[in-house]
Enzyme design. Structure first.
Site, PDB file in Angstrom:
ATOM      1  N   THR A   1      17.533 -19.892  26.628  1.00  0.00           N
ATOM      2  CA  THR A   1      17.265 -21.020  25.735  1.00  0.00           C
ATOM      3  C   THR A   1      18.524 -21.514  25.036  1.00  0.00           C
ATOM      4  OG1 THR A   1      15.161 -19.936  25.311  1.00  0.00           O
ATOM      5  CG2 THR A   1      15.744 -21.748  23.867  1.00  0.00           C
ATOM      6  N   VAL A   2      19.275 -20.597  24.443  1.00  0.00           N
ATOM      7  CA  VAL A   2      20.433 -21.004  23.651  1.00  0.00           C
ATOM      8  C   VAL A   2      21.536 -21.547  24.552  1.00  0.00           C
ATOM      9  CG1 VAL A   2      22.110 -20.294  21.919  1.00  0.00           C
ATOM     10  CG2 VAL A   2      19.821 -19.290  21.921  1.00  0.00           C
TER      11      VAL A   2
ATOM     12  N   LYS B   1      23.430 -10.535  17.201  1.00  0.00           N
ATOM     13  CA  LYS B   1      23.392  -9.805  15.933  1.00  0.00           C
ATOM     14  C   LYS B   1      23.371  -8.296  16.145  1.00  0.00           C
ATOM     15  CE  LYS B   1      20.330 -12.371  16.710  1.00  0.00           C
ATOM     16  NZ  LYS B   1      19.350 -13.442  16.890  1.00  0.00           N
TER      17      LYS B   1
ATOM     18  N   GLU C   1      28.031 -17.495  13.753  1.00  0.00           N
ATOM     19  CA  GLU C   1      27.062 -18.236  12.933  1.00  0.00           C
ATOM     20  C   GLU C   1      25.664 -18.173  13.522  1.00  0.00           C
ATOM     21  OE1 GLU C   1      25.810 -19.413  10.023  1.00  0.00           O
ATOM     22  OE2 GLU C   1      27.762 -20.404   9.748  1.00  0.00           O
TER      23      GLU C   1
ATOM     24  N   VAL D   1      22.864 -15.250  12.751  1.00  0.00           N
ATOM     25  CA  VAL D   1      22.128 -15.093  11.488  1.00  0.00           C
ATOM     26  C   VAL D   1      21.425 -16.393  11.112  1.00  0.00           C
ATOM     27  CG1 VAL D   1      22.306 -14.477   9.049  1.00  0.00           C
ATOM     28  CG2 VAL D   1      23.869 -13.442  10.699  1.00  0.00           C
TER      29      VAL D   1
ATOM     30  N   ILE E   1      20.938 -22.492  10.305  1.00  0.00           N
ATOM     31  CA  ILE E   1      21.436 -22.569   8.920  1.00  0.00           C
ATOM     32  C   ILE E   1      22.881 -22.089   8.883  1.00  0.00           C
ATOM     33  CG2 ILE E   1      21.063 -21.858   6.544  1.00  0.00           C
ATOM     34  CD1 ILE E   1      18.217 -21.078   7.271  1.00  0.00           C
TER      35      ILE E   1
ATOM     36  N   GLU F   1      10.022 -10.391  20.760  1.00  0.00           N
ATOM     37  CA  GLU F   1      11.038  -9.799  21.619  1.00  0.00           C
ATOM     38  C   GLU F   1      10.358  -8.841  22.609  1.00  0.00           C
ATOM     39  OE1 GLU F   1      14.514 -10.017  21.306  1.00  0.00           O
ATOM     40  OE2 GLU F   1      14.724 -11.037  19.386  1.00  0.00           O
TER      41      GLU F   1
ATOM     42  N   ASP G   1      15.552  -6.628  13.778  1.00  0.00           N
ATOM     43  CA  ASP G   1      16.326  -7.853  14.005  1.00  0.00           C
ATOM     44  C   ASP G   1      16.809  -8.440  12.675  1.00  0.00           C
ATOM     45  OD1 ASP G   1      16.919 -10.498  15.594  1.00  0.00           O
ATOM     46  OD2 ASP G   1      15.581 -11.085  13.959  1.00  0.00           O
TER      47      ASP G   1
ATOM     48  N   LYS H   1      20.765  -8.800  10.895  1.00  0.00           N
ATOM     49  CA  LYS H   1      21.343  -9.989  10.262  1.00  0.00           C
ATOM     50  C   LYS H   1      21.786  -9.674   8.834  1.00  0.00           C
ATOM     51  CE  LYS H   1      18.264 -12.790  13.106  1.00  0.00           C
ATOM     52  NZ  LYS H   1      16.934 -13.440  13.167  1.00  0.00           N
TER      53      LYS H   1
END
Lengths: 428, 428
Positions: free
Chosen positions: A14-15, A107, A131, A134, A138, A192, A203, A207
Site C-alpha cells: 500500500t505505502v 517502526k 516520519e 509514527v 501526521i 496485522e 505497534d 512508535k
C-alpha cells in the site's frame, strides 16, 4: 544543473504504491519545491508481476532488496517492507554501508535496532528519516525533532494505533463486544498478520519508544514501555466509563519523573469531551508538551496509502533540500541511557466490580479501599442483575501499587465476584 | 570545533524575553541537538534599562536595530519588533544585505513585503524563517512547508487570532455583548494598540496570506484576502447559532477553485462538536488538507512568551543544524502570480432577522429567498418580543451573491426590520 535524486523503493504494498503515485503525479511540484527532480531508479518486492494500480515498468527491478540497497544509481533507499529483522534490516544496513540515505516506515526495526542503525548511519555520513513510522501522515517526528527543538519536553502522549481506536469506538458506537468487533476488524483486513501487534499494543509501543527517544534524548528502549493491550476491555467498561463522562483509549504516555522516564502504553480513561476522548475510528492523535510551547495537539490519519506516503515523501523532500538531522534529533552517540522508571506517578483510577447481593457488601468493598489508602471520589452502584450488582468507583489519585493492594484486599472478602477491573484515568 | 552561532535580537518585549530565557536555560540541550552552541551577541530595544525579568548585561547593546543587523558578530538577525514598515523592515533589509539569516515573528511585514524580502534573501544566500509569525507555538509553517511538501494542498483553514477567539468564546460563556467583552479584553491588554488588527481580522489575514503562499506556491497577496472582522457579531447570533448546533469562529480559509484561489478571513459557523467548534479561549487551530495526507489538525497556544519563543527557537535550531529552506517553500522567483478569485464557492448560510408581527410576514421572507434561488434547510421562528419576532434560517448551499440578492429582496418587503445578518457555515 543539479542531478536528479534517485530512489530505490523496497516494498510495493500500500505505502509503496502511494509513494510511486506521488513521484509520478507531482514531479513538477516536487522539483519546484526542492530545486531537484526526484526519480525512481529501481524497485524491489516479493512479486514482480502483479497489478498494483501503478506502472513500475520504467524502473529497474531487483528481486533482492539488499541488491537494491547497493545499487550505484540509488541515492535514497526507501524501506517499506516492514518487519524488525530479516530482509528489511539487512537491506537498510547494506544501504548505509554503501552511503545511501534511508527513509523508512519501519517502526519495529527502529524500536529494536534504532541505536545501532543510527550509529552506523552517522559514521557513514547518512541520515535515517522515519516520519512514516509514527502516526501515519501526521508530521509529528518533525514537529518534535525540529519544531519543538528549543523545548525541554515534559510529556508525550498519543493514540497511535488506528486499529485499536477503531475497535474501541466501534464497540461503543454499536454496543458490540470486543470479540465481535475484533472479528469484524479481522474480516476487513484491519489487523496485522499477528494481531497482538495491534491489540496487544506492541505497534503503538514501538512508535512511543521512538518518540520517547527524540523527546528526552535517550537511546530507544522498547523494553522500557510498560505495555498492556486492549484485549480485556469489555463493552461494560466502555459503557460504564461513558456513563461517568469518560472514553477508553489505548494511550501512550512518556513523561519525565524524579525517578527517571515513565513510559507506558495501556488502556486509559480520558474525558469524553477532550480532544483525545473525541477521537473516532482509525484516526491518530499525538499530544506534545514542552516547557516553553505548552501543549500542542496534532490529529490526522494514522495509516493508509496516501497519509503514509505523504510522510515518506516529506522525508524524501527534506533530503532533496539538503536537510540533515540526526536520526533521533541528536548524534546517536550522545543519546543517554534511558533511566526507565516503574509507573508510580499517582492517578485517579476507574474500578469496576461485581458485588454479591448481601448486606454489607458495599461497606466491605469500601473498607478494602480505605485499608489500602485509596480514597473514593465517586461511586455508583447499579441495579442488581440476578444476584449481583455492578459497582463503579472513581478513586482520588493513588499509586498503582495501592490500587493493586486494594484489589487484593477485595479478593479476600467474600462479596466481590471475579476479578475487578482497574483502569487509569489520564489527566489531559 | 564548530563556532557558536551568534544571535542579534531586536525587540525585547514578551517574545524577546522568552527567546533569551530559552537560550540561557537550555544551552546544553540546544548544543546537544544542533552540535553547535547558540549565543546571544547583541540586543536592541527602545529602552535599555528596564526590568525584563532576564539579564541582558552579558550582551552588547545597540540603540539602532539596523546597526545591530549589520554587526560582524551576528550570524542570525532575530527580528521581534513588529510593524510592517519602518525599523523592522529596514533592519531586516540591512541584515540580508550583510549576509545574515533572519528569523522573525513579523507577520505584517512578511504579508506586505514577503516577496521582495524573500528575493533579496535568496540573492544574498540567506534564509528568512517565520514560524513564530503564524499560530504562535504550533509548528504549522514547518508542517506545511516541509512535512506536507509531497502534497498538492487542497485547503488550509485556521482560527489564528487568539484575541478574537477569546472574545467570541467569552461572549458565549458569560452571555455578554461584544462591546462588554471588547472592553474587558482591552483592560486585560489582550488587544493590539490598533484593535482593528485583531477584531478586524487583519492580523489573522496576514497569517493566512503567508500560509496561502506556501500552500499554493503563489506570491504573498494580502490584498486578495476577503476580509471581515468580528465587530458585528452579536450575542444573539452566538446564542442562536448555538441553538442550531453551531459556534461562530473568525475562520480563515484558502482553497483552490477552478477560477483561482479563494482566500477569506471572516466569521463563520462551524459545528459545535467539531474540533474547530470546540476551540476555547486564545487557543489557535490550523487545519491542513492535502491530496495524499487528507486532513491534519494542529492545535496549540497562538501567542504568549513561551509558545512564540519556542517557534523562534525552532527556526534558530534549524539554521544551526544547517537546514536551508526557501522562505515560502520554493524559490521566490518561481512563486506564481496568485489568481485571486472572488468568493463564490457555495455554502450553507445562517440568516437571522427580525420580523414584524404581521400576518404573512414569514411568507414574504420565505418568498424573497425563493425568488433569489435560495432554498431553506431549517427555519425557526421564536416568540415575539414586543412587536417583533426573531427568525433563524439555515439555507441549503447557495452562492453568496444569491444570499445578498435575497437580503436585498427582504429589505424591499415591509416586514423585515433592520439589516438581516448572514454568516457562512463552513464544512469541516
Amino acid at each position: 544543473m543539479t542531478q536528479p535524486l534517485r530512489l530505490g523503493i523496497a516494498g510495493l504494498g500500500t505505502v509503496g504504491r502511494g509513494v510511486i503515485r506521488i513521484v509520478q503525479d507531482h514531479a513538477a511540484l516536487i522539483e519546484k519545491r526542492t530545486g531537484r527532480a526526484i526519480e525512481i531508479a529501481a524497485v524491489s518486492a516479493r512479486t514482480r508481476d502483479k497489478d498494483r494500480g501503478v506502472s513500475i515498468e520504467a524502473y529497474e527491478w531487483e528481486d533482492d532488496p539488499v541488491a537494491l540497497a547497493r545499487r550505484e544509481d540509488v541515492d535514497i533507499f526507501v524501506e517499506l517492507m516492514g518487519g524488525s529483522e530479516g530482509s528489511a534490516k539487512a537491506a537498510v544496513e547494506a544501504a548505509i554501508a554503501h552511503g545511501k540515505d534511508v527513509v523508512t516506515a519501519n517502526k519495529a526495526m527502529l524500536a529494536l535496532h534504532g541505536q545501532s542503525l543510527a550509529e552506523a548511519a552517522e559514521t557513514a555520513g547518512c541520515v535515517i528519516r522515519f516520519e512514516a513510522a509514527v502516526a501515519g501522515g501526521i508530521p509529528v517526528v518533525k514537529a518534535l525533532t525540529e519544531g519543538l527543538a528549543g523545548n525541554a519536553v515534559t510529556r508525550v502522549m498519543g493514540v497511535m494505533n488506528g486499529t485499536c481506536n477503531y475497535i474501541l469506538t466501534r464497540m461503543e458506537g454499536a454496543g458490540l463486544t470486543y470479540d465481535a468487533v475484533f472479528a469484524e476488524a479481522e474480516a476487513l483486513g484491519y489487523l496485522e498478520a499477528d494481531p497482538a501487534l495491534d491489540v496487544g499494543g506492541i505497534d503503538a509501543a514501538h512508535k512511543l519508544a521512538l518518540l520517547t527517544s527524540i523527546a528526552y534524548g535517550t537511546r530507544v528502549d522498547f523494553d522500557a514501555v510498560a505495555l498492556e493491550g486492549i484485549e480485556r476491555i469489555s463493552i461494560a467498561d466502555i459503557e460504564q466509563a461513558a456513563d461517568m463522562g469518560y472514553r477508553i483509549k489505548l494511550l501512550g504516555v512518556a513523561q519525565r519523573t524524579g525517578r527517571g522516564l515513565e513510559v507506558r502504553m495501556s488502556p486509559c480513561l480520558v474525558p469524553a469531551s477532550s480532544p483525545l476522548g473525541q477521537l473516532e475510528g482509525p484516526t491518530n492523535m499525538v499530544v506534545l508538551e514542552g516547557d516553553s510551547v505548552g501543549q500542542i495537539v496534532m490529529r490526522g490519519a494514522g495509516a493508509g496509502e496516501g497519509p503514509t506516503a505523504s510522510a515518506v515523501m516529506g522525508d524524501v523532500l527534506d533530503i532533496a533540500r539538503g536537510t540533515r538531522v540526526s536520526t533521533f534529533g541528536q548524534p546517536a552517540a550522545s543519546l543517554a541511557e534511558p533511566q526507565a522508571a516503574t509507573v508510580t506517578t499517582p492517578a485517579a483510577f476507574y474500578l469496576r466490580m461485581e458485588l454479591q447481593d448481601k448486606p454489607g457488601a458495599l461497606a466491605k468493598t469500601a473498607m478494602a479501599l480505605g485499608e489500602a489508602g485509596v480514597s473514593i471520589n465517586r461511586m455508583r452502584q447499579y441495579d442488581h442483575v440476578d444476584t449481583t450488582a455492578p459497582v463503579l468507583i472513581v478513586t482520588h489519585k493513588a499509586a498503582r501499587a495501592d490500587i493493586d493492594d486494594a484489589l487484593r484486599r477485595m479478593a479476600q472478602t467474600d462479596v466481590v465476584i471475579g476479578d475487578p477491573v482497574a483502569i487509569r484515568i489520564e489527566e489531559i
